[in-house]
Structures are given as C-alpha cells and as structure tokens.
Design a protein around this motif. Structure first.
Motif, PDB file in Angstrom:
ATOM      1  N   ILE A  45       0.838  -1.200   0.000  1.00 44.98           N
ATOM      2  CA  ILE A  45       0.000   0.000   0.000  1.00 44.98           C
ATOM      3  C   ILE A  45       0.872   1.249   0.000  1.00 44.98           C
ATOM      4  O   ILE A  45       0.567   2.247  -0.638  1.00 44.98           O
ATOM      5  N   GLY A  46       1.979   1.180   0.706  1.00 45.14           N
ATOM      6  CA  GLY A  46       2.871   2.335   0.811  1.00 45.14           C
ATOM      7  C   GLY A  46       2.662   3.056   2.130  1.00 45.14           C
ATOM      8  O   GLY A  46       2.081   2.498   3.066  1.00 45.14           O
ATOM      9  N   THR A  47       3.078   4.310   2.189  1.00 45.45           N
ATOM     10  CA  THR A  47       2.968   5.049   3.442  1.00 45.45           C
ATOM     11  C   THR A  47       1.550   5.591   3.607  1.00 45.45           C
ATOM     12  O   THR A  47       1.007   6.221   2.710  1.00 45.45           O
ATOM     13  N   ILE A  48       0.969   5.317   4.755  1.00 51.73           N
ATOM     14  CA  ILE A  48      -0.340   5.897   5.082  1.00 51.73           C
ATOM     15  C   ILE A  48      -0.108   6.854   6.254  1.00 51.73           C
ATOM     16  O   ILE A  48       0.438   6.452   7.286  1.00 51.73           O
ATOM     17  N   PRO A  49      -0.503   8.136   6.063  1.00 55.36           N
ATOM     18  CA  PRO A  49      -0.258   9.115   7.129  1.00 55.36           C
ATOM     19  C   PRO A  49      -0.916   8.691   8.450  1.00 55.36           C
ATOM     20  O   PRO A  49      -2.051   8.217   8.460  1.00 55.36           O
ATOM     21  N   MET A  50      -0.195   8.858   9.507  1.00 58.60           N
ATOM     22  CA  MET A  50      -0.687   8.616  10.871  1.00 58.60           C
ATOM     23  C   MET A  50      -1.375   7.251  11.041  1.00 58.60           C
ATOM     24  O   MET A  50      -2.367   7.133  11.739  1.00 58.60           O
ATOM     25  N   SER A  51      -0.834   6.251  10.385  1.00 59.50           N
ATOM     26  CA  SER A  51      -1.443   4.921  10.485  1.00 59.50           C
ATOM     27  C   SER A  51      -0.582   3.990  11.330  1.00 59.50           C
ATOM     28  O   SER A  51      -0.775   2.780  11.333  1.00 59.50           O
ATOM     29  N   GLY A  52       0.380   4.580  12.030  1.00 62.82           N
ATOM     30  CA  GLY A  52       1.223   3.753  12.888  1.00 62.82           C
ATOM     31  C   GLY A  52       1.549   4.494  14.165  1.00 62.82           C
ATOM     32  O   GLY A  52       0.975   5.551  14.444  1.00 62.82           O
ATOM     33  N   LEU A  53       2.440   3.938  14.947  1.00 59.69           N
ATOM     34  CA  LEU A  53       2.837   4.559  16.202  1.00 59.69           C
ATOM     35  C   LEU A  53       4.346   4.502  16.329  1.00 59.69           C
ATOM     36  O   LEU A  53       4.986   3.614  15.779  1.00 59.69           O
ATOM     37  N   LYS A  54       4.899   5.489  17.069  1.00 60.91           N
ATOM     38  CA  LYS A  54       6.312   5.366  17.418  1.00 60.91           C
ATOM     39  C   LYS A  54       6.492   5.637  18.914  1.00 60.91           C
ATOM     40  O   LYS A  54       5.632   6.259  19.552  1.00 60.91           O
ATOM     41  N   ILE A  55       7.618   5.161  19.413  1.00 62.38           N
ATOM     42  CA  ILE A  55       7.877   5.286  20.846  1.00 62.38           C
ATOM     43  C   ILE A  55       8.111   6.756  21.201  1.00 62.38           C
ATOM     44  O   ILE A  55       8.849   7.466  20.521  1.00 62.38           O
ATOM     45  N   ARG A  56       7.467   7.222  22.245  1.00 64.62           N
ATOM     46  CA  ARG A  56       7.609   8.624  22.668  1.00 64.62           C
ATOM     47  C   ARG A  56       9.018   8.906  23.170  1.00 64.62           C
ATOM     48  O   ARG A  56       9.707   8.008  23.665  1.00 64.62           O
ATOM     49  N   GLU A  57       9.373  10.184  23.078  1.00 67.12           N
ATOM     50  CA  GLU A  57      10.683  10.686  23.532  1.00 67.12           C
ATOM     51  C   GLU A  57      11.034  10.160  24.937  1.00 67.12           C
ATOM     52  O   GLU A  57      12.160   9.711  25.185  1.00 67.12           O
ATOM     53  N   ALA A  58      10.071  10.184  25.844  1.00 68.00           N
ATOM     54  CA  ALA A  58      10.331   9.804  27.232  1.00 68.00           C
ATOM     55  C   ALA A  58      10.840   8.366  27.360  1.00 68.00           C
ATOM     56  O   ALA A  58      11.497   8.022  28.342  1.00 68.00           O
ATOM     57  N   TYR A  59      10.520   7.544  26.372  1.00 71.42           N
ATOM     58  CA  TYR A  59      10.945   6.140  26.431  1.00 71.42           C
ATOM     59  C   TYR A  59      11.948   5.819  25.329  1.00 71.42           C
ATOM     60  O   TYR A  59      12.121   4.658  24.966  1.00 71.42           O
ATOM     61  N   SER A  60      12.612   6.855  24.824  1.00 67.72           N
ATOM     62  CA  SER A  60      13.470   6.645  23.653  1.00 67.72           C
ATOM     63  C   SER A  60      14.649   5.707  23.929  1.00 67.72           C
ATOM     64  O   SER A  60      15.206   5.112  23.011  1.00 67.72           O
ATOM     65  N   SER A  61      15.005   5.535  25.219  1.00 67.41           N
ATOM     66  CA  SER A  61      16.117   4.613  25.493  1.00 67.41           C
ATOM     67  C   SER A  61      15.698   3.166  25.209  1.00 67.41           C
ATOM     68  O   SER A  61      16.542   2.279  25.123  1.00 67.41           O
ATOM     69  N   PHE A  62      14.375   2.943  25.057  1.00 63.96           N
ATOM     70  CA  PHE A  62      13.901   1.597  24.720  1.00 63.96           C
ATOM     71  C   PHE A  62      13.583   1.460  23.230  1.00 63.96           C
ATOM     72  O   PHE A  62      13.002   0.473  22.802  1.00 63.96           O
ATOM     73  N   ASP A  63      13.911   2.502  22.494  1.00 66.49           N
ATOM     74  CA  ASP A  63      13.618   2.495  21.070  1.00 66.49           C
ATOM     75  C   ASP A  63      14.849   1.997  20.305  1.00 66.49           C
ATOM     76  O   ASP A  63      15.885   2.677  20.274  1.00 66.49           O
ATOM     77  N   ALA A  64      14.738   0.818  19.714  1.00 61.92           N
ATOM     78  CA  ALA A  64      15.907   0.219  19.035  1.00 61.92           C
ATOM     79  C   ALA A  64      16.399   1.103  17.888  1.00 61.92           C
ATOM     80  O   ALA A  64      17.587   1.127  17.585  1.00 61.92           O
ATOM     81  N   GLU A  65      15.477   1.834  17.270  1.00 61.74           N
ATOM     82  CA  GLU A  65      15.888   2.707  16.164  1.00 61.74           C
ATOM     83  C   GLU A  65      16.904   3.733  16.645  1.00 61.74           C
ATOM     84  O   GLU A  65      17.886   4.025  15.971  1.00 61.74           O
ATOM     85  N   GLU A  66      16.655   4.303  17.829  1.00 59.89           N
ATOM     86  CA  GLU A  66      17.557   5.301  18.401  1.00 59.89           C
ATOM     87  C   GLU A  66      18.814   4.631  18.929  1.00 59.89           C
ATOM     88  O   GLU A  66      19.930   5.091  18.689  1.00 59.89           O
ATOM     89  N   ARG A  67      18.603   3.594  19.655  1.00 57.12           N
ATOM     90  CA  ARG A  67      19.698   2.928  20.347  1.00 57.12           C
ATOM     91  C   ARG A  67      20.757   2.407  19.385  1.00 57.12           C
ATOM     92  O   ARG A  67      21.945   2.460  19.662  1.00 57.12           O
ATOM     93  N   PHE A  68      20.314   1.878  18.271  1.00 55.92           N
ATOM     94  CA  PHE A  68      21.269   1.298  17.322  1.00 55.92           C
ATOM     95  C   PHE A  68      21.418   2.166  16.076  1.00 55.92           C
ATOM     96  O   PHE A  68      21.997   1.744  15.086  1.00 55.92           O
ATOM     97  N   SER A  69      20.896   3.382  16.145  1.00 56.10           N
ATOM     98  CA  SER A  69      20.909   4.310  15.010  1.00 56.10           C
ATOM     99  C   SER A  69      20.614   3.605  13.693  1.00 56.10           C
ATOM    100  O   SER A  69      21.398   3.671  12.750  1.00 56.10           O
ATOM    101  N   ILE A  70      19.490   2.896  13.647  1.00 53.89           N
ATOM    102  CA  ILE A  70      19.168   2.275  12.372  1.00 53.89           C
ATOM    103  C   ILE A  70      18.362   3.244  11.526  1.00 53.89           C
ATOM    104  O   ILE A  70      17.513   3.975  12.025  1.00 53.89           O
ATOM    105  N   THR A  71      18.654   3.205  10.268  1.00 58.81           N
ATOM    106  CA  THR A  71      18.019   4.140   9.349  1.00 58.81           C
ATOM    107  C   THR A  71      16.593   3.677   9.040  1.00 58.81           C
ATOM    108  O   THR A  71      16.287   2.499   9.156  1.00 58.81           O
ATOM    109  N   PRO A  72      15.753   4.617   8.622  1.00 60.37           N
ATOM    110  CA  PRO A  72      14.396   4.225   8.234  1.00 60.37           C
ATOM    111  C   PRO A  72      14.439   3.188   7.114  1.00 60.37           C
ATOM    112  O   PRO A  72      15.406   3.125   6.365  1.00 60.37           O
ATOM    113  N   ALA A  73      13.374   2.395   7.043  1.00 63.14           N
ATOM    114  CA  ALA A  73      13.343   1.320   6.050  1.00 63.14           C
ATOM    115  C   ALA A  73      13.362   1.887   4.639  1.00 63.14           C
ATOM    116  O   ALA A  73      12.701   2.884   4.352  1.00 63.14           O
ATOM    117  N   ALA A  74      14.137   1.232   3.793  1.00 61.78           N
ATOM    118  CA  ALA A  74      14.137   1.623   2.383  1.00 61.78           C
ATOM    119  C   ALA A  74      12.893   1.028   1.719  1.00 61.78           C
ATOM    120  O   ALA A  74      12.353   0.032   2.186  1.00 61.78           O
TER     121      ALA A  74
END
Ligand code: SF4
Lengths: 75, 364
Positions: free
Chosen positions: B277-306
């Motif tokens: 389908i592709g990207t649908i605006p506001m159709s998902g969730l991400k971890i809030r700033e307050a819990y960013s230490s539990f966010d693997a994307e931040e922790r391992f600096s992984i880039t957004p999916a290609a």
C-alpha cells in the motif's frame, strides 16, 4: 496474530493471573485490564488479559441466533 | 470449551447461511479487515457457502503480511550485529526480506528467538545481562498495548539491555486509506473483534458518517462471523449505514480504557509504511521521547526502512488491498506455496494466500 483465547481466571497473584484455557493453565498479565477477579472469563492475547467476557451478552447473542433461525423454519 | 464450542455449532451455522442467502438481494461486497477473520472465514467454509450470494474479500489485516520488506531487512540487519538477541513473534520468522528471512539468518548463526508474549523478552534480558535484547514488535491495536506494557515494565524495573523495534499499525486509518483510494468497491466492513476490544467500536463512526459504509464488529467463531455478515446484509437491505457490534460479549463502544492509556503513555502517532500500500499518514505509532532509550531505532541508530519492491510476480499488494483474490496471482499454488512462500501473504497462517491455499483450493 490478533488471536485471543477465552479462559477463566483461577488465581491472581501480584498482577499476574493464572487462566484456565480449555484445561491448560496459562499465565496472563493483568496490566491491561482493570477490575478482573478470580472467576471472571477473559480473552488472553500474547500473555495478557485484554478484555473481560460478558456472560449475559454471550447468552443474548446465542439467543438472537436461535430466534433468527427458528423464525426462518416457521416461514 | 466455554465461549468456543457453542459458537461453532454446525446447525446454527447452516441456518445462518440460509438466512443470509435469503436476505441478500444483491451480491454485496463485504471486506473482512482482520487476518483472524480471513482465517476463520476460510477454515469454516463461510466464503464458499456464501459464494454467489455475497462477495467476501479480505483486507490488509494481517500484521505480518503488511510489514514492509524494508522493515524485515532492518530486523535482519539488527540480528546480525554482535551481542544482539532478536526476540520475535513466531509468525515473522519465515517472512522474506529482500535477501533472506529471520529463519535463514538464525540458521546461519544469528541469535533469533521466538517469544509467545512480549513480556518473555524482559526475562530474556534479565537472563542475558551481557547481551542486548531487541523485541521485533509488529502488530495492530490488539498487540500494541502488550508491547507498551512490556516497555513500561522494563522502565519500572530499570532494565537497560532491552529495546524494541516497534512497528505498530492502526486499523481505522488503513480502512480510511482503502476507501479514499477508490480502487476497490467495498459495500461494507466486517471489523475485527479483538482490535475493537481495545479501541472500542466508536472508532469506526467515520465509516458510516463520511463514507456511508455499514460496519459490524464481529467475533471470530463461525457463528459470530456469520451473524455479523447477516447484520451487514440487513443494514444494506434496509438502506442503513450504521456501526453495530455483534461481538458484544467482548466489545464495547469505548473499548479498554486502561489498555489505551498504557498504549498512549508509550506511543504517539506516526506515519507507517504498509506492504503493497505504501505510506499511510498517521497509520502507525512510534515510541515517545520519554521512552526513547527503549527504542531500538535510536539505540542502534538504524536508518528508516528503504522502499523495497515486492518479489517479482508476487501480487501481495493487490491481495492486501482486496483488488484480487490469491487465485488470481500467477504464482499462487505453483511457485508460491506455504513450503516455499514468495510473499508474506503465504507465510503467515493468517495471510490471505495461506488461508486460501489451506482451505479453499479447488482440486479441479
Ligand atoms: S500467492 Fe504468493 S506470490 Fe502470489 S500474492 Fe500470494 S504470497 Fe504473493
């Protein structure tokens, strides 16, 4: 993946419920459900109780189905 | 089994099928949004028994199937890093990324482990203090609160070697995107029981209001699905478009407020990429700033999916949008089978292609 299984809470200890699911005992966290008590039936999903099952509504649903089908056979 | 057997009675199911066929004056097109419905409707022969009277099509409601190839690649990339244990739901193991699957990287030595509950990954982190445990968390609103509760638990217990690659997706925005695309002609929706147990049936009000589309929230046993379909047919015959609840023993209008509170504490709305389908605006969730230490994307600096295209010939995208049935894909049951899946719709037991393969294949 949204599969949830109905089971009966038989024990609660520090926020964890032991749920009897068709004779098998499963552990389910109660972190997501307010006011669950021993004896309640709940839906268990991925190790959590996510909602209570309303006995009266269940009976009502089955009654509606029966009425609908009976109505048909009379026609 | 209480609340199961009494909703599976053959006589009642047959009676309901007759009632539906009798009531439907047109072959309405009804979309079941949820993979658990797709599976049940195929397994109990509901689609088959209503053939000719109604068109039952499947939508993008299998969380495994809608996970994009790029996101599978990211999980695989993480699992290959030294010192990482990747915890995943079993359904994700065989989903093909662009070059391999988690199962294949596991066979090649990566530490990939299947969990039944997200909470199991907390125990895993405690048992393996020298390792980083990453929970690969896909799912809809039924599963997201369990992931949120797990992150809260990790925070409360001060666990520092746990994080989540969280890719939650939301059901109502996907339904809206389908309606807005205008590609598929849907007369009515059978909405998912357990997603709605969390978010409440009120969440679908826009379907009736903005699109004039009837919607019934139904349970997953055959009697539930059939009675839900009957309620939809009745609405359409009476020229109504309402939101109704069939699965009243579990679903309310407001949902599970406690679960939503937990979900909201940890997550905020974000765009999400859906396979096919592709990207649908506001159709998902991400971890809030307050819990960013539990966010693997931040922790391992992984880039957004290609953006990675589907494998050649695979029509999963069209299947997920309800534009074609699996049989219309050229690879179905030839190159693509549950043993040798080409696309995710054949991997997950709730994928539309897998359900058709298992239960609906004609021997002819
Ligand atoms: S049959 Fe296989 S290749 Fe075709 S759409 Fe389904 S999963 Fe993709």
């Amino acid at each position: 993946m949204c599969l949830g299984i109905p089971g009966k809470i038989i024990r609660i200890e520090t926020g964890m419920a032991t749920v009897d699911v068709a004779g098998a005992k499963k552990e389910a966290s109660l972190m997501l459900l307010e006011g669950a008590a021993v004896g309640d039936y709940v839906i268990v999903h991925a190790g959590f109780a996510i909602q209570k099952i309303d006995e009266k509504e269940a009976a009502e649903t089955l009654k509606l189905v029966d009425e609908l089908i009976e109505g048909m056979s009379e026609v | 089994m209480k609340y199961i057997t009494e909703f599976r009675k053959r006589e009642q199911a047959k009676g309901l099928v007759n009632r539906i066929i009798e009531a439907a004056t047109k072959p309405y097109c009804i979309m079941e949004i949820c993979g658990t419905h797709t599976h049940a409707i195929s397994r109990y022969g509901v689609r088959e028994s209503l053939k000719g009277a109604l068109r039952l099509i499947s939508g993008p409601g299998c969380p495994v199937c809608v996970t994009s190839t790029g996101d599978v690649d990211r999980a695989i990339e993480l699992s290959r890093r030294g010192g990482v244990i990747l915890a995943t739901f079993g359904d994700m193991m065989r989903v093909p990324g662009s070059a391999s699957s988690l199962q294949e990287v596991k066979a090649a030595g990566a530490d990939v482990r299947v969990v039944y509950s997200p909470l199991d990954s907390i125990q895993m982190a405690l048992d393996n203090p020298g390792k980083e445990v990453v929970l690969f968390a896909v799912g809809f609103e039924t599963t997201v609160p369990t992931v949120a509760a797990t992150i809260l638990t990790a925070a409360e217990r001060g666990i520092t070697n746990f994080s989540a690659l969280a890719l939650p997706k939301l059901t109502p925005p996907a339904m809206k995107a389908l309606m807005d695309s205008g590609e598929v002609d849907i007369d009515a929706f059978l909405a998912p029981g357990h997603v709605t147990a969390i978010i409440g049936a009120e969440a679908y009000r826009f379907l009736a209001k903005d699109y004039g589309s009837p919607c019934v929230v139904a349970g997953f046993e055959p009697i539930d699905a059939l009675y839900g379909i009957y309620m939809l047919v009745r609405q359409m015959e009476e020229k109504r478009s309402d939101i109704e609840i069939q699965y009243k023993r579990v679903v309310t209008w407001e949902g599970n407020l406690k679960a939503m509170e937990v979900m909201d504490k940890v997550f905020e709305e974000a765009d999400a990429s859906w396979r096919g389908i592709g990207t649908i605006p506001m159709s998902g969730l991400k971890i809030r700033e307050a819990y960013s230490s539990f966010d693997a994307e931040e922790r391992f600096s992984i880039t957004p999916a290609a953006e990675v295209p589907d494998p050649p010939g695979c029509a999963c995208g069209e299947v997920l949008k309800g534009l074609i049935t699996p049989e219309e894909c050229k690879l179905f049951a030839t190159a693509c089978t549950p043993e040798t899946p080409v696309g995710p719709c054949m991997v997950s037991s709730e994928g539309t292609c897998a359900a058709y393969y298992k239960y609906e294949i004609r021997s002819a």
